[in-house]
Enzyme design. Structure first.
Site, short mmCIF file in Angstrom:
data_model
loop_
_atom_site.label_atom_id
_atom_site.label_comp_id
_atom_site.label_asym_id
_atom_site.label_seq_id
_atom_site.Cartn_x
_atom_site.Cartn_y
_atom_site.Cartn_z
N GLU A 49 -1.22 43.56 -6.70
CA GLU A 49 -0.01 43.09 -7.35
C GLU A 49 0.17 41.63 -6.96
OE1 GLU A 49 3.13 46.26 -7.70
OE2 GLU A 49 4.12 44.71 -6.53
N ASP A 60 14.61 40.43 -4.32
CA ASP A 60 13.74 40.36 -3.15
C ASP A 60 14.51 40.05 -1.88
OD1 ASP A 60 10.93 40.79 -4.02
OD2 ASP A 60 11.44 39.16 -5.41
N TYR A 175 6.61 52.53 -11.29
CA TYR A 175 6.80 52.07 -9.91
C TYR A 175 8.11 52.65 -9.41
CZ TYR A 175 6.97 48.46 -6.16
OH TYR A 175 7.01 47.78 -4.98
#
Ligand SMILES: Cc1ncc(COP(=O)(O)O)c(C=O)c1O
Lengths: 276, 401
Positions: A49, A60, A175
């Site tokens: 990734e 994040d 995911y």
């Protein structure tokens, strides 16, 4: 079949769980990225990734924020990221590559221009953190037309009818964000993942990768028993920060070691599953 | 023009090509829940009564519409009225919205409130409603803004809020918003995120607009009463755009009314050091919606500059992007120096010390009014008072604080 689908069916036939490491393109410097990608494959990565740096990575945590800041000091753009992939493909044509990032750099390039460029350099799938299926008209068809897999996140808060939308619009794999939080959070809860995985496996007609909060061999071992892929981000990226002052050689060494820890933990889990 | 402005946004939060929901998956369910809750109460008499009572008894509404006679005469053109949002409790329009969102937080059973803030006015307004409801409150604020808006940091702390100084990125409002989003993703079960402007993912731009639209509803009635006619022009400053849309919204169908949104030109539009996405930016996606942004050719968000922390933001609410494209609102820019002069003018001619944000709207009025005739009327939104800017102004004017 896409490179991602092929990889998953090979792994399935061999009874193996995929190890998918993440690295931010251009971190800590542009000439490290392709090296790091090859190193990760050598140490057992099944797919990679590759993070596309964005100035405002709102999903994040601090570790990947800093990685992105390091990359942006070198003005890494989406064009540069695609160039890294092109160079990587000179030596490796089998390991699937998934770009992970935010929508705006892709929108700035243009959906079709991006999809064409990405597929021509050898990108296999795209995960756009701030692009839910609801907003993806125009975008998904562009990816689809170029044979790029469309990877969506699902989280512990995703209701059942949204899972259906992801199932319908996603491809390659889904995911599963293993916790409520940003990347690099600490509170991975095995019991909660186990509980959600049941419903997810029933709905999804594609492999399930588990990521966010997997820090060591032990947590990778637990997740490998549950998912088809284990995705490792901050635990690797933090080693870049920790070793930055010592230089690239030490960074490679530290990442290589950590990759080995994850690979052997996942292999142990797979061996156990095979026995059962 | 035959646009029915009340029909926007559509059910997915789109204003033409702008707006929408571009959020991380973990927040999608919370946004849907908020949307449903808001849809179910927004026309309910019970909710609207509670809101109206709070606005009257706690905030002090309606705010006056004040004729700035001496200043208008000095400028020698149109009559200028000021909509006195600076007289609200806590000193700015921001509280109109936090009162509304706090009622929703209570209905949803949330025990913790988070907010982002630039000038600190929204942080103070959030800390205020949190204190009143007995909720925990965490406010994210860019590290640079913590310094330049110190009085508001002290007020938030006094009110019991935790102020988190955000060191990442450009250390201003956009980074505070990123950090608040990260908090929300992590604590979504018990936390209500009070966004302070008409940005963010749907339903925020529509919901915050509805809460701020009280400004324009009052102003329209007040001007009809005082002048017996609609105004010729409206002026408001645009950071995220909440005070502006609040004043504008009720007037959008009134075609005779010229509407001006004033962006901060910082050191000058041509220098690149400004925060004027509608004047100089391009559409893109940031903070949950599609809108005009200050960005480079690669889609990276650019650092911004404005003397006023509350306008120092690279994006803008999506409804403004749409109003620009359809040509209903004119977006113009005022630089730091002009804004400071506006600040001085209003202070000296009217005895009203405006916020530096509002001073941008004031400064545009000093340009526009002289081009108009004496029987024409302008309404300027005086979005907040200037107490919070004393540090900045004293430094510039060489006054010891
Ligand atoms: C007094 C005042 N006016 C204007 C603004 C800008 O925000 P908006 O454009 O959402 O009204 C702020 C923001 O902090 C403010 O404090």
């Amino acid at each position: 079949m896409s490179r991602i689908q092929t990889k998953f069916s090979e792994l399935k036939a061999a009874g193996k769980t995929a190890l998918v490491p993440y690295v931010t393109a251009g971190d800590p410097m542009p000439n490290a990225t392709v090296e790091l990608m090859h190193l990760m494959v050598e140490k057992g990565a099944d797919m990679i990734e590759l993070g596309v740096p964005f100035s405002d990575p709102m999903a994040d945590g601090p570790v990947i924020q800093k990685a992105v800041e390091r990359a942006l000091e070198h003005h890494i753009s989406l064009d540069d990221v695609l160039e890294f992939v092109r160079v990587f493909r000179e030596k490796d044509v089998t390991t699937p590559i998934i770009l992970m990032g935010y929508l705006n750099p892709i929108e700035a390039m243009g959906f079709e221009a991006f999809a064409n460029a990405a597929s021509s350099v050898g990108v296999d799938g795209v995960l756009t953190v701030d692009m839910p299926p609801e907003e993806s008209q125009g975008y998904l068809p562009a990816l689809d037309a170029c044979g790029l897999d469309r990877i969506f996140l699902v989280s512990p808060t995703t209701p059942a009818q949204r899972l259906q939308a992801v199932n319908a619009k996603g491809s390659g794999f889904v995911y599963y964000v293993s916790l409520k939080g940003v990347t690099g959070s600490k509170q991975l809860d095995v019991a909660s993942v186990t509980e959600h995985m049941g419903a997810l496996q029933k709905t999804m007609q594609m492999p399930i990768g588990i990521g966010f909060g997997i820090r060591d061999g032990e947590s990778a071992f637990e997740m490998a028993k549950l998912g088809d892929a284990v995705i490792i981000g901050s635990a690797l990226v933090s080693l870049i920060e920790a070793n930055e002052s010592k230089g690239l050689y030490d960074i490679y060494l530290a990442i290589g070691e950590k990759m080995t820890e994850f690979r052997s933990a996942i292999d142990r889990a797979d061996a156990l599953t095979a026995q059962e | 023009m035959t646009v029915d402005f009340s029909k926007f946004p559509d059910e997915h939060g789109h204003f033409g090509p702008y707006g929408g929901i571009f959020a991380p998956e973990t927040l999608m369910a919370a946004l849907e829940q908020l949307n449903q809750e808001y849809e179910s109460v927004k026309n309910s008499p019970e909710f609207l009564d509670e809101l109206a009572q709070d606005l009257r008894d706690y905030v002090g509404r309606p705010t006056p519409l004040y004729l700035a006679k001496r200043w208008s005469e000095e400028l020698g053109g149109a009559k200028i009225y000021l909509k006195r949002e600076d007289l609200n409790h806590t000193g700015a329009h921001k509280v109109n919205n936090t009162i509304g969102q706090a009622l929703l937080a209570k209905r949803l059973g949330k025990t913790r409130i988070i907010a982002e803030t630039g000038a600190g006015q929204h942080g103070v307004a959030s800390a205020t409603v949190a204190a009143r409801l007995g909720l925990e409150c965490v406010v994210y604020m860019g590290a640079d803004d913590v310094v330049r808006q110190a009085p508001n940091v002290a007020r938030m702390k006094m009110l019991g809020a935790t102020v988190v100084s955000v060191e990442s990125g450009s250390r201003t409002l956009k980074d505070a918003l990123n950090e608040a989003m990260r908090d929300w993703v992590t604590n979504v079960d018990d936390t209500f995120y009070i966004i302070g402007t008409v940005a963010g993912p749907h339903p925020y731009p529509a919901m915050v607009r509805d809460f701020q639209a009280v400004i324009g509803r009052e102003a329209r009635e007040q001007i009809l009463e005082k002048e017996g006619k609609l105004p010729d022009a409206l002026i408001a400053c645009v950071g995220g755009g909440s005070n502006a849309i609040g004043l504008f919204h009720k007037f959008l169908p009134d075609e005779s009314v010229q509407i001006y949104g004033v962006e901060p030109a910082g050191h000058g539009l041509e220098t690149g050091e400004h925060a004027a996405p509608l004047c100089k930016g391009k559409p893109g996606v940031l903070h949950g919606n599609r809108t005009y942004l200050m960005q480079d050719e690669h889609g990276q968000i650019l650092g911004t500059h404005s003397i006023s922390a509350g306008l120092d933001y690279p994006g803008v609410g999506p409804e403004h992007s749409w109003l620009k494209d359809i040509g209903r609102v004119n977006y113009v820019a005022i630089d730091d120096e002009e804004a400071l002069q506006g600040f001085r003018d209003l202070t000296r001619f009217e005895g009203i010390i405006p916020a530096l944000e509002s001073s941008h709207a004031i400064a545009y009025a000093t340009k526009l009014a002289p081009t108009m005739s004496k029987d024409q009327v302008i309404i300027v939104n005086l979005s907040g008072r200037g107490d919070k800017d004393m540090n900045t102004i004293c430094q510039i004017e060489g006054i010891e604080f």
